[in-house]
Scaffold this motif. Structure first.
Motif, PDB file in Angstrom:
ATOM      1  N   MET A  13      34.574  41.498  62.667  1.00  0.00           N
ATOM      2  CA  MET A  13      33.329  41.062  62.083  1.00  0.00           C
ATOM      3  C   MET A  13      32.946  41.881  60.862  1.00  0.00           C
ATOM      4  SD  MET A  13      31.165  38.811  63.299  1.00  0.00           S
ATOM      5  CE  MET A  13      31.469  37.446  64.308  1.00  0.00           C
ATOM      6  N   ASN A  14      33.501  43.023  60.686  1.00  0.00           N
ATOM      7  CA  ASN A  14      33.189  43.826  59.508  1.00  0.00           C
ATOM      8  C   ASN A  14      33.990  43.320  58.319  1.00  0.00           C
ATOM      9  OD1 ASN A  14      31.518  45.377  61.000  1.00  0.00           O
ATOM     10  ND2 ASN A  14      33.003  46.996  61.384  1.00  0.00           N
ATOM     11  N   GLN A  15      33.304  42.606  57.440  1.00  0.00           N
ATOM     12  CA  GLN A  15      33.955  42.093  56.254  1.00  0.00           C
ATOM     13  C   GLN A  15      33.412  42.827  55.041  1.00  0.00           C
ATOM     14  OE1 GLN A  15      33.189  37.934  56.227  1.00  0.00           O
ATOM     15  NE2 GLN A  15      34.796  37.464  57.698  1.00  0.00           N
ATOM     16  N   VAL A  16      34.283  43.189  54.145  1.00  0.00           N
ATOM     17  CA  VAL A  16      33.891  43.883  52.931  1.00  0.00           C
ATOM     18  C   VAL A  16      33.963  42.890  51.783  1.00  0.00           C
ATOM     19  CG1 VAL A  16      34.430  45.794  51.398  1.00  0.00           C
ATOM     20  CG2 VAL A  16      34.799  46.031  53.854  1.00  0.00           C
ATOM     21  N   PHE A  17      32.906  42.831  51.014  1.00  0.00           N
ATOM     22  CA  PHE A  17      32.840  41.905  49.886  1.00  0.00           C
ATOM     23  C   PHE A  17      33.268  42.625  48.617  1.00  0.00           C
ATOM     24  CE2 PHE A  17      30.426  40.096  46.331  1.00  0.00           C
ATOM     25  CZ  PHE A  17      30.975  38.837  46.328  1.00  0.00           C
ATOM     26  N   PHE A  18      34.341  42.153  48.017  1.00  0.00           N
ATOM     27  CA  PHE A  18      34.793  42.684  46.745  1.00  0.00           C
ATOM     28  C   PHE A  18      34.536  41.627  45.677  1.00  0.00           C
ATOM     29  CE2 PHE A  18      37.512  44.995  49.743  1.00  0.00           C
ATOM     30  CZ  PHE A  18      37.202  46.302  49.354  1.00  0.00           C
ATOM     31  N   PRO A  19      33.635  41.901  44.725  1.00  0.00           N
ATOM     32  CA  PRO A  19      33.350  40.897  43.704  1.00  0.00           C
ATOM     33  C   PRO A  19      34.578  40.628  42.833  1.00  0.00           C
ATOM     34  CG  PRO A  19      32.044  42.877  43.339  1.00  0.00           C
ATOM     35  CD  PRO A  19      32.852  43.096  44.565  1.00  0.00           C
ATOM     36  N   THR A  20      34.813  39.384  42.557  1.00  0.00           N
ATOM     37  CA  THR A  20      35.909  38.993  41.679  1.00  0.00           C
ATOM     38  C   THR A  20      35.320  38.487  40.375  1.00  0.00           C
ATOM     39  OG1 THR A  20      35.934  36.742  42.530  1.00  0.00           O
ATOM     40  CG2 THR A  20      37.333  38.344  43.662  1.00  0.00           C
ATOM     41  N   ARG A  21      36.182  38.130  39.445  1.00  0.00           N
ATOM     42  CA  ARG A  21      35.696  37.636  38.158  1.00  0.00           C
ATOM     43  C   ARG A  21      34.871  36.367  38.316  1.00  0.00           C
ATOM     44  NH1 ARG A  21      39.042  38.974  33.087  1.00  0.00           N
ATOM     45  NH2 ARG A  21      40.062  40.878  33.741  1.00  0.00           N
ATOM     46  N   THR A  22      35.238  35.533  39.252  1.00  0.00           N
ATOM     47  CA  THR A  22      34.509  34.270  39.418  1.00  0.00           C
ATOM     48  C   THR A  22      33.131  34.496  40.017  1.00  0.00           C
ATOM     49  OG1 THR A  22      35.576  33.911  41.555  1.00  0.00           O
ATOM     50  CG2 THR A  22      36.580  32.874  39.632  1.00  0.00           C
ATOM     51  N   THR A  23      32.908  35.582  40.721  1.00  0.00           N
ATOM     52  CA  THR A  23      31.578  35.852  41.263  1.00  0.00           C
ATOM     53  C   THR A  23      30.755  36.722  40.332  1.00  0.00           C
ATOM     54  OG1 THR A  23      32.407  37.737  42.519  1.00  0.00           O
ATOM     55  CG2 THR A  23      32.304  35.627  43.654  1.00  0.00           C
ATOM     56  N   LEU A  24      31.384  37.398  39.389  1.00  0.00           N
ATOM     57  CA  LEU A  24      30.631  38.251  38.473  1.00  0.00           C
ATOM     58  C   LEU A  24      29.954  37.471  37.349  1.00  0.00           C
ATOM     59  CD1 LEU A  24      32.869  41.427  38.142  1.00  0.00           C
ATOM     60  CD2 LEU A  24      30.735  41.151  39.391  1.00  0.00           C
ATOM     61  N   TRP A  25      30.547  36.353  36.896  1.00  0.00           N
ATOM     62  CA  TRP A  25      29.953  35.588  35.808  1.00  0.00           C
ATOM     63  C   TRP A  25      28.575  35.023  36.166  1.00  0.00           C
ATOM     64  CZ3 TRP A  25      31.001  36.333  31.076  1.00  0.00           C
ATOM     65  CH2 TRP A  25      32.267  36.691  30.677  1.00  0.00           C
ATOM     66  N   PRO A  26      28.388  34.425  37.326  1.00  0.00           N
ATOM     67  CA  PRO A  26      27.036  33.959  37.670  1.00  0.00           C
ATOM     68  C   PRO A  26      26.039  35.109  37.796  1.00  0.00           C
ATOM     69  CG  PRO A  26      28.647  32.869  39.050  1.00  0.00           C
ATOM     70  CD  PRO A  26      29.374  33.948  38.306  1.00  0.00           C
ATOM     71  N   LEU A  27      26.480  36.239  38.313  1.00  0.00           N
ATOM     72  CA  LEU A  27      25.585  37.398  38.417  1.00  0.00           C
ATOM     73  C   LEU A  27      25.218  37.932  37.044  1.00  0.00           C
ATOM     74  CD1 LEU A  27      27.149  39.318  41.431  1.00  0.00           C
ATOM     75  CD2 LEU A  27      25.055  37.952  41.384  1.00  0.00           C
ATOM     76  N   ALA A  28      26.161  37.955  36.128  1.00  0.00           N
ATOM     77  CA  ALA A  28      25.880  38.401  34.765  1.00  0.00           C
ATOM     78  C   ALA A  28      24.911  37.439  34.081  1.00  0.00           C
ATOM     79  CB  ALA A  28      27.173  38.513  33.970  1.00  0.00           C
ATOM     80  N   GLY A  29      25.095  36.140  34.282  1.00  0.00           N
ATOM     81  CA  GLY A  29      24.181  35.152  33.723  1.00  0.00           C
ATOM     82  C   GLY A  29      22.775  35.284  34.298  1.00  0.00           C
TER      83      GLY A  29
END
Length: 67
Positions: free
Chosen positions: A1-17
């Protein structure tokens, strides 16, 4: 159940926007004195101060002094 979230390029663009939109919103709320509308209205935007008047009360509620 312990999942670690590593941001990828596809998840960083919406956050940057979203971050850019937040900074633009803070500028419009707290600092704009006609700069955002000047490309369309020219010098009249500094005299009319449309965005300033639109968000005037929200400025004071957020703690930004404007006059």
């Amino acid at each position: 159940m312990n999942q670690v979230f590593f941001p990828t390029r596809t998840t960083l663009w919406p956050l940057a926007g979203l971050g850019l939109l937040a900074v633009l919103g803070l500028f419009a709320l707290g600092l704009d004195q006609g700069q955002l509308l000047s490309p369309w209205l020219g010098q009249a935007s500094y005299k009319l101060n449309l965005l300033h008047e639109l968000v005037h009360d929200a400025r004071h509620a957020a703690g930004f002094p404007c006059h």
